[in-house]
Structures are given as C-alpha cells and as structure tokens.
Design a protein around this motif. Structure first.
Motif, PDB file in Angstrom:
ATOM      1  N   ARG A 139      -9.427   7.425  -0.702  1.00 19.07           N
ATOM      2  CA  ARG A 139      -8.598   7.022   0.419  1.00 19.07           C
ATOM      3  C   ARG A 139      -7.210   7.453   0.055  1.00 19.07           C
ATOM      4  O   ARG A 139      -6.386   7.423   0.836  1.00 19.07           O
ATOM      5  CB  ARG A 139      -8.459   5.830   0.879  1.00 19.07           C
ATOM      6  CG  ARG A 139      -9.704   5.109   1.560  1.00 19.07           C
ATOM      7  CD  ARG A 139      -9.732   3.786   2.039  1.00 19.07           C
ATOM      8  NE  ARG A 139     -10.767   3.443   2.632  1.00 19.07           N
ATOM      9  CZ  ARG A 139     -11.972   2.996   2.475  1.00 19.07           C
ATOM     10  NH1 ARG A 139     -12.212   3.016   0.939  1.00 19.07           N
ATOM     11  NH2 ARG A 139     -13.044   2.631   2.903  1.00 19.07           N
ATOM     12  N   SER A 173      -6.219  12.102  -7.167  1.00 18.46           N
ATOM     13  CA  SER A 173      -6.913  11.796  -8.085  1.00 18.46           C
ATOM     14  C   SER A 173      -6.791  11.993  -9.488  1.00 18.46           C
ATOM     15  O   SER A 173      -7.340  11.619 -10.294  1.00 18.46           O
ATOM     16  CB  SER A 173      -8.628  12.109  -7.629  1.00 18.46           C
ATOM     17  OG  SER A 173      -8.464  13.365  -7.794  1.00 18.46           O
ATOM     18  N   SER A 233       0.873  -1.097   0.031  1.00 18.49           N
ATOM     19  CA  SER A 233      -0.049  -0.142   0.103  1.00 18.49           C
ATOM     20  C   SER A 233       0.860   1.327  -0.103  1.00 18.49           C
ATOM     21  O   SER A 233       2.283   1.148   0.517  1.00 18.49           O
ATOM     22  CB  SER A 233      -0.817  -0.156   1.258  1.00 18.49           C
ATOM     23  OG  SER A 233      -1.670  -1.146   1.317  1.00 18.49           O
ATOM     24  N   SER A 255      -3.638  -1.122  -8.313  1.00 14.07           N
ATOM     25  CA  SER A 255      -4.958  -0.429  -8.316  1.00 14.07           C
ATOM     26  C   SER A 255      -4.851   0.815  -7.332  1.00 14.07           C
ATOM     27  O   SER A 255      -3.841   1.024  -6.837  1.00 14.07           O
ATOM     28  CB  SER A 255      -5.605  -1.507  -7.887  1.00 14.07           C
ATOM     29  OG  SER A 255      -5.609  -1.882  -6.352  1.00 14.07           O
ATOM     30  N   ARG A 256      -5.811   1.473  -7.283  1.00  8.32           N
ATOM     31  CA  ARG A 256      -5.839   2.697  -6.523  1.00  8.32           C
ATOM     32  C   ARG A 256      -7.284   3.003  -6.267  1.00  8.32           C
ATOM     33  O   ARG A 256      -8.302   2.660  -6.623  1.00  8.32           O
ATOM     34  CB  ARG A 256      -5.464   3.886  -7.550  1.00  8.32           C
ATOM     35  CG  ARG A 256      -6.534   4.164  -8.603  1.00  8.32           C
ATOM     36  CD  ARG A 256      -5.348   5.072  -9.663  1.00  8.32           C
ATOM     37  NE  ARG A 256      -5.211   6.482  -8.827  1.00  8.32           N
ATOM     38  CZ  ARG A 256      -4.607   7.345  -9.410  1.00  8.32           C
ATOM     39  NH1 ARG A 256      -3.739   7.264 -10.425  1.00  8.32           N
ATOM     40  NH2 ARG A 256      -4.285   8.639  -8.672  1.00  8.32           N
ATOM     41  N   ASP A 257      -7.212   3.544  -4.997  1.00  7.56           N
ATOM     42  CA  ASP A 257      -8.397   4.065  -4.333  1.00  7.56           C
ATOM     43  C   ASP A 257      -8.462   5.791  -4.255  1.00  7.56           C
ATOM     44  O   ASP A 257      -7.578   6.165  -3.572  1.00  7.56           O
ATOM     45  CB  ASP A 257      -8.729   3.540  -2.869  1.00  7.56           C
ATOM     46  CG  ASP A 257      -9.977   3.816  -2.136  1.00  7.56           C
ATOM     47  OD1 ASP A 257     -10.715   4.914  -2.400  1.00  7.56           O
ATOM     48  OD2 ASP A 257     -10.291   3.214  -1.319  1.00  7.56           O
ATOM     49  N   ASN A 258      -9.217   6.455  -4.949  1.00  9.10           N
ATOM     50  CA  ASN A 258      -9.050   7.643  -5.099  1.00  9.10           C
ATOM     51  C   ASN A 258      -9.820   8.697  -4.122  1.00  9.10           C
ATOM     52  O   ASN A 258      -9.931   9.800  -4.035  1.00  9.10           O
ATOM     53  CB  ASN A 258      -9.716   8.441  -6.378  1.00  9.10           C
ATOM     54  CG  ASN A 258      -8.557   8.157  -7.659  1.00  9.10           C
ATOM     55  OD1 ASN A 258      -7.470   7.738  -7.323  1.00  9.10           O
ATOM     56  ND2 ASN A 258      -8.955   8.263  -8.725  1.00  9.10           N
ATOM     57  N   HIS A 310      -7.904   5.248 -13.416  1.00 10.83           N
ATOM     58  CA  HIS A 310      -8.129   3.503 -13.381  1.00 10.83           C
ATOM     59  C   HIS A 310      -8.087   2.957 -14.455  1.00 10.83           C
ATOM     60  O   HIS A 310      -7.728   1.577 -14.467  1.00 10.83           O
ATOM     61  CB  HIS A 310      -9.460   2.993 -12.304  1.00 10.83           C
ATOM     62  CG  HIS A 310      -9.572   3.510 -10.957  1.00 10.83           C
ATOM     63  ND1 HIS A 310      -9.535   2.890  -9.738  1.00 10.83           N
ATOM     64  CD2 HIS A 310     -10.180   4.725 -10.690  1.00 10.83           C
ATOM     65  CE1 HIS A 310     -10.060   4.005  -8.857  1.00 10.83           C
ATOM     66  NE2 HIS A 310     -10.211   4.993  -9.458  1.00 10.83           N
TER      67      HIS A 310
END
Length: 125
Positions: free
Chosen positions: A76, A30, A21, A71-74, A55
């Motif tokens: 968090r 983002s 992570s 992968s990514r969480d925009n 993504h």
C-alpha cells in the motif's frame, strides 16, 4: 516527484494513543528507508523513528523508545507510526520522508527537498 500525505493527527489527552499514516508516491517506496520526523512549535525538526526497506531494522530516538512503533506496508506504499503513552512533549507536527541512508541516521539524505503538509499532534494534560 515525491509526494507524501501524512494523516491521523489530532488532540489527545496525556497517556492516550494515536496512529499516524503516511501515503507515499512518486518513487520506489519498497526499496527506500522511511522515517518519521517531528517539529514542535518554536523548535527544529527532529528524527523520531525510521525503518529499513524490508521492515527488519527499526530505529528510534531515545525519548520515544518503548512508546512508539514504526511499521510499513510495501504493498500500500504506506508508513505508520503507532504512538502510545503520549505526553505533552510529543506535541508537534509529524512528517514522513524517504531517504537514501540507514535507519540509525533517520534514513540520511532525503529523496526530496519538499516535505508533505505534516499532521499535527497535540497532547494536553
């Protein structure tokens, strides 16, 4: 300023899986391409994987294709690297970085000259 905090590394046997992570701050996460790099002992830093801001586009170096997933969480502001079928050649310190470019160039010029502390992955046979 850009701050990056990588985590999730450790020691694992050949064939195992690990998820890295990277929590990012100090820039508009983002809207930037994000990439994972690694540096093995005694070697230079190399691009591993990259992902577009939305993504939709990912890119991998040949040696990890089919084994690693970025992968990514925009929401968090977090970037991930799922690593499967690990082998000793994957042993390295792994870093994340935002860039102004495109995934196939591992995001091109990085936003900052400063890198995070990285997270060490050691794969033993």
């Amino acid at each position: 300023q850009v701050q990056l905090a990588e985590s999730g590394g450790g020691s694992i046997q050949t064939g195992g899986s690990m998820r890295l992570s990277c929590v990012a701050s100090g820039f508009q996460y983002s809207t930037h391409c994000m990439a994972w790099f690694r540096q093995a002992p005694g070697k230079g830093r190399e691009g591993v994987a990259a992902i577009s801001p939305g993504h939709s586009i990912t890119y991998y170096t040949d040696s990890v294709k089919g084994r690693f997933t970025i992968s990514r969480d925009n929401v968090r502001n977090t970037l991930y690297l799922q690593m499967d079928s690990l082998n000793p050649e994957d042993t390295a310190t792994y870093y994340c970085a935002p860039g102004r470019g495109v995934p196939r160039k591992f995001c091109g010029e990085t936003l900052s000259e400063t890198w995070g502390q990285g997270t060490l992955v050691t794969v033993f046979s």
